[in-house]
Design a protein around this motif. Structure first.
Motif, PDB file in Angstrom:
ATOM      1  N   THR A  80      32.049  28.186  20.668  1.00 13.06           N
ATOM      2  CA  THR A  80      31.022  27.529  21.476  1.00 13.06           C
ATOM      3  C   THR A  80      31.605  26.905  22.743  1.00 13.06           C
ATOM      4  OG1 THR A  80      31.278  25.493  20.206  1.00 13.06           O
ATOM      5  CG2 THR A  80      29.593  27.044  19.457  1.00 13.06           C
ATOM      6  N   GLY A  81      32.925  26.754  22.767  1.00 15.76           N
ATOM      7  CA  GLY A  81      33.567  26.220  23.971  1.00 15.76           C
ATOM      8  C   GLY A  81      34.296  27.312  24.713  1.00 15.76           C
ATOM      9  N   PHE A  82      35.116  26.920  25.668  1.00 12.82           N
ATOM     10  CA  PHE A  82      35.918  27.894  26.404  1.00 12.82           C
ATOM     11  C   PHE A  82      36.882  28.598  25.463  1.00 12.82           C
ATOM     12  CE2 PHE A  82      34.744  25.486  30.254  1.00 12.82           C
ATOM     13  CZ  PHE A  82      34.460  26.538  31.103  1.00 12.82           C
ATOM     14  N   LEU A  83      37.092  29.849  25.713  1.00  8.50           N
ATOM     15  CA  LEU A  83      38.105  30.609  24.992  1.00  8.50           C
ATOM     16  C   LEU A  83      39.146  31.042  26.020  1.00  8.50           C
ATOM     17  CD1 LEU A  83      39.039  31.938  22.360  1.00  8.50           C
ATOM     18  CD2 LEU A  83      37.738  33.960  23.018  1.00  8.50           C
ATOM     19  N   THR A  84      40.330  30.492  25.935  1.00  8.93           N
ATOM     20  CA  THR A  84      41.370  30.822  26.899  1.00  8.93           C
ATOM     21  C   THR A  84      42.506  31.540  26.202  1.00  8.93           C
ATOM     22  OG1 THR A  84      42.447  28.680  26.578  1.00  8.93           O
ATOM     23  CG2 THR A  84      40.820  28.829  28.335  1.00  8.93           C
ATOM     24  N   SER A  85      43.255  32.319  26.960  1.00  6.97           N
ATOM     25  CA  SER A  85      44.383  33.027  26.371  1.00  6.97           C
ATOM     26  C   SER A  85      45.435  33.259  27.435  1.00  6.97           C
ATOM     27  CB  SER A  85      43.922  34.363  25.782  1.00  6.97           C
ATOM     28  OG  SER A  85      43.743  35.318  26.805  1.00  6.97           O
ATOM     29  N   GLY A  86      46.616  33.655  26.976  1.00 10.96           N
ATOM     30  CA  GLY A  86      47.687  33.986  27.907  1.00 10.96           C
ATOM     31  C   GLY A  86      47.614  35.399  28.409  1.00 10.96           C
ATOM     32  N   THR A  87      46.494  36.065  28.133  1.00  9.32           N
ATOM     33  CA  THR A  87      46.366  37.474  28.503  1.00  9.32           C
ATOM     34  C   THR A  87      45.221  37.724  29.474  1.00  9.32           C
ATOM     35  OG1 THR A  87      44.903  37.935  26.633  1.00  9.32           O
ATOM     36  CG2 THR A  87      47.279  38.199  26.272  1.00  9.32           C
ATOM     37  N   GLU A  88      44.633  36.679  30.013  1.00 10.78           N
ATOM     38  CA  GLU A  88      43.512  36.886  30.942  1.00 10.78           C
ATOM     39  C   GLU A  88      43.472  35.769  31.977  1.00 10.78           C
ATOM     40  OE1 GLU A  88      38.770  37.913  30.752  1.00 10.78           O
ATOM     41  OE2 GLU A  88      39.557  36.445  29.353  1.00 10.78           O
ATOM     42  N   ARG A  89      43.268  36.158  33.228  1.00 11.64           N
ATOM     43  CA  ARG A  89      43.078  35.195  34.298  1.00 11.64           C
ATOM     44  C   ARG A  89      41.874  35.658  35.119  1.00 11.64           C
ATOM     45  NH1 ARG A  89      45.868  32.851  31.240  1.00 11.64           N
ATOM     46  NH2 ARG A  89      48.102  32.482  31.430  1.00 11.64           N
ATOM     47  N   VAL A  90      41.038  34.713  35.514  1.00 12.47           N
ATOM     48  CA  VAL A  90      39.831  35.027  36.267  1.00 12.47           C
ATOM     49  C   VAL A  90      39.692  34.015  37.394  1.00 12.47           C
ATOM     50  CG1 VAL A  90      37.318  35.282  36.164  1.00 12.47           C
ATOM     51  CG2 VAL A  90      38.709  35.921  34.190  1.00 12.47           C
ATOM     52  N   GLY A  91      39.224  34.455  38.533  1.00 12.81           N
ATOM     53  CA  GLY A  91      39.025  33.524  39.624  1.00 12.81           C
ATOM     54  C   GLY A  91      38.192  34.131  40.741  1.00 12.81           C
ATOM     55  N   ARG A  92      38.118  33.387  41.826  1.00 18.41           N
ATOM     56  CA  ARG A  92      37.378  33.861  42.996  1.00 18.41           C
ATOM     57  C   ARG A  92      38.144  33.458  44.252  1.00 18.41           C
ATOM     58  NH1 ARG A  92      31.798  30.869  43.781  1.00 18.41           N
ATOM     59  NH2 ARG A  92      31.292  32.070  41.939  1.00 18.41           N
ATOM     60  N   ALA A  93      37.961  34.255  45.279  1.00 22.63           N
ATOM     61  CA  ALA A  93      38.637  33.988  46.543  1.00 22.63           C
ATOM     62  C   ALA A  93      37.642  34.208  47.678  1.00 22.63           C
ATOM     63  CB  ALA A  93      39.839  34.912  46.711  1.00 22.63           C
ATOM     64  N   THR A  94      37.464  33.204  48.474  1.00 19.14           N
ATOM     65  CA  THR A  94      36.603  33.335  49.654  1.00 19.14           C
ATOM     66  C   THR A  94      37.480  33.762  50.830  1.00 19.14           C
ATOM     67  OG1 THR A  94      35.127  31.614  48.845  1.00 19.14           O
ATOM     68  CG2 THR A  94      34.986  32.165  51.188  1.00 19.14           C
ATOM     69  N   ILE A  95      37.212  34.954  51.345  1.00 24.88           N
ATOM     70  CA  ILE A  95      38.086  35.550  52.356  1.00 24.88           C
ATOM     71  C   ILE A  95      37.274  35.846  53.614  1.00 24.88           C
ATOM     72  CG2 ILE A  95      39.613  37.502  52.867  1.00 24.88           C
ATOM     73  CD1 ILE A  95      40.079  37.766  49.845  1.00 24.88           C
ATOM     74  N   SER A  96      37.845  35.514  54.761  1.00 24.81           N
ATOM     75  CA  SER A  96      37.185  35.781  56.040  1.00 24.81           C
ATOM     76  C   SER A  96      37.759  37.044  56.668  1.00 24.81           C
ATOM     77  CB  SER A  96      37.389  34.602  57.006  1.00 24.81           C
ATOM     78  OG  SER A  96      36.762  33.455  56.510  1.00 24.81           O
ATOM     79  N   VAL A  97      36.878  37.935  57.046  1.00 26.27           N
ATOM     80  CA  VAL A  97      37.275  39.134  57.791  1.00 26.27           C
ATOM     81  C   VAL A  97      37.050  38.841  59.275  1.00 26.27           C
ATOM     82  CG1 VAL A  97      36.669  41.525  58.285  1.00 26.27           C
ATOM     83  CG2 VAL A  97      36.856  40.732  55.904  1.00 26.27           C
ATOM     84  N   THR A  98      38.106  38.936  60.036  1.00 22.26           N
ATOM     85  CA  THR A  98      38.030  38.556  61.443  1.00 22.26           C
ATOM     86  C   THR A  98      37.894  39.759  62.374  1.00 22.26           C
ATOM     87  OG1 THR A  98      40.450  38.516  61.462  1.00 22.26           O
ATOM     88  CG2 THR A  98      39.313  36.416  61.155  1.00 22.26           C
ATOM     89  N   VAL A  99      38.197  40.931  61.851  1.00 24.51           N
ATOM     90  CA  VAL A  99      38.029  42.162  62.620  1.00 24.51           C
ATOM     91  C   VAL A  99      37.275  43.151  61.735  1.00 24.51           C
ATOM     92  CG1 VAL A  99      39.158  44.044  63.855  1.00 24.51           C
ATOM     93  CG2 VAL A  99      40.200  41.757  63.860  1.00 24.51           C
ATOM     94  N   ALA A 100      36.109  43.598  62.186  1.00 20.23           N
ATOM     95  CA  ALA A 100      35.292  44.483  61.358  1.00 20.23           C
ATOM     96  C   ALA A 100      36.076  45.728  60.967  1.00 20.23           C
ATOM     97  CB  ALA A 100      34.016  44.869  62.104  1.00 20.23           C
TER      98      ALA A 100
END
Lengths: 68, 246
Positions: B160-180
């Motif tokens: 019912t809570g978080f399930l964490t392990s040493g075998t998975e990483r998840v995240g997000r990255a906000t990236i700016s594209v400066t040249v199309a």
């Protein structure tokens, strides 16, 4: 901290221009706070090397040169 | 002499007749066996012990008088009604099993079994904890399984809570594209994973995959590089995930 690349993901060929740095997150409370991670940063069109902490999702500005 | 013999049949104190010091008392009046260390009662087994002093059982006390309901076994301890009979033959009460029991191959094993009692129960849910550290099993292991065969050899695990392990990483990255139409890279870091055999994924939070795309390279146990390309200048959120391959 030096970590070998996954053998299933060899370096890009040809490897794009890049620098290697030691990245350290300094976000209070972040599980990566103070942890040194050696990273490869690739050149970007605007000349900015981008490194983001996966623990707190914030940009890392402490990018030290890798000791020779 | 006769009264003394009668008393001896109702109470037996070892060493014989001791009223202080280390001794064991078999008391037929309350059906108990009491063990004294000095003048401190440290263990009692009898008809009326247990948490409410009205259940058969076994209790120990530490030297400060704090009670502990403990039992040591080198193999098997069962809980509940051991004579329970359901509609499907002999039922199994909940139990704790250690060491070299049936199906256990390692001495440093602890198995917790739910038991199964009732017409609709056919298998126990088991949690097995096994030690590790050698070449064959480099890490201790916890397994959740069923005690039966076929479908009942498996067990569901709900967290019912978080399930964490040493075998998975998840995240997000906000990236700016400066040249199309010119990819921009950002290297993400994460806590060290326990293996270098990894798979990595990245995707863009976008309703139009024709205008934004993401990819990932340079995977290590502590970092990966995500790439974002856009047909227009601007920023996008890239979701990334690194997982160990089993």
């Amino acid at each position: 901290m030096t970590t070998p690349p996954d053998p299933d993901f060899p370096p890009l060929d040809p490897e794009p221009p890049h620098i290697d740095r030691i990245a350290v997150c300094h976000t209070e409370g972040c599980e990566m706070n103070g942890v040194e991670v050696q990273v490869r940063l690739y050149d970007n069109p605007d000349g900015i090397y981008r490194c983001i902490c996966g623990g707190c999702q914030t940009y890392i500005t402490d990018l030290k040169e890798v000791p020779a | 002499m006769r009264s003394s013999l009668a008393a001896a049949l109702r109470w037996l104190v070892l060493p014989w007749g001791a009223t202080s010091g280390n001794r064991i008392i078999l008391d037929s009046d309350d059906g108990s066996i009491k063990v004294y260390e000095g003048n401190t009662l440290v263990a009692e087994m009898g008809f009326a012990v247990g948490p409410a002093n009205n259940e058969p059982g076994f209790i120990t006390w530490d030297r400060s008088g704090t009670g502990y309901y403990t039992l040591h076994s080198d193999y098997f301890i069962q809980f509940g009604n051991v004579n329970a009979q359901g509609g499907n033959g002999p039922d199994v009460p909940a139990y704790i099993e250690v060491g070299y029991g049936p199906g256990l191959s390692e001495p440093s094993t602890l198995r917790l079994g739910s038991g199964f009692i009732g017409p609709n129960d056919f298998a126990s849910a088991l949690v097995e904890l096994v030690s590790g550290g050698d070449a064959a099993r480099p890490r201790p292991k916890v397994t959740v399984l069923g005690s039966g065969s076929g479908a009942t050899a498996n067990a569901d695990l709900a967290v019912t809570g978080f399930l964490t392990s040493g075998t998975e990483r998840v995240g997000r990255a906000t990236i700016s594209v400066t040249v199309a139409n010119t990819p921009v890279s950002a290297t993400v870091t994460y806590p060290a994973m326990i293996t270098a055999t990894l798979e990595a994924f990245a995707t863009v939070n976008s309703a139009n995959p024709l205008t934004a795309a993401a990819s990932v390279t340079t995977i290590t146990t502590t970092s990966a590089t995500v790439w974002l390309n856009r047909t227009t200048v601007g920023s996008s959120v890239v979701h990334w995930q690194v997982k160990a391959r089993t």
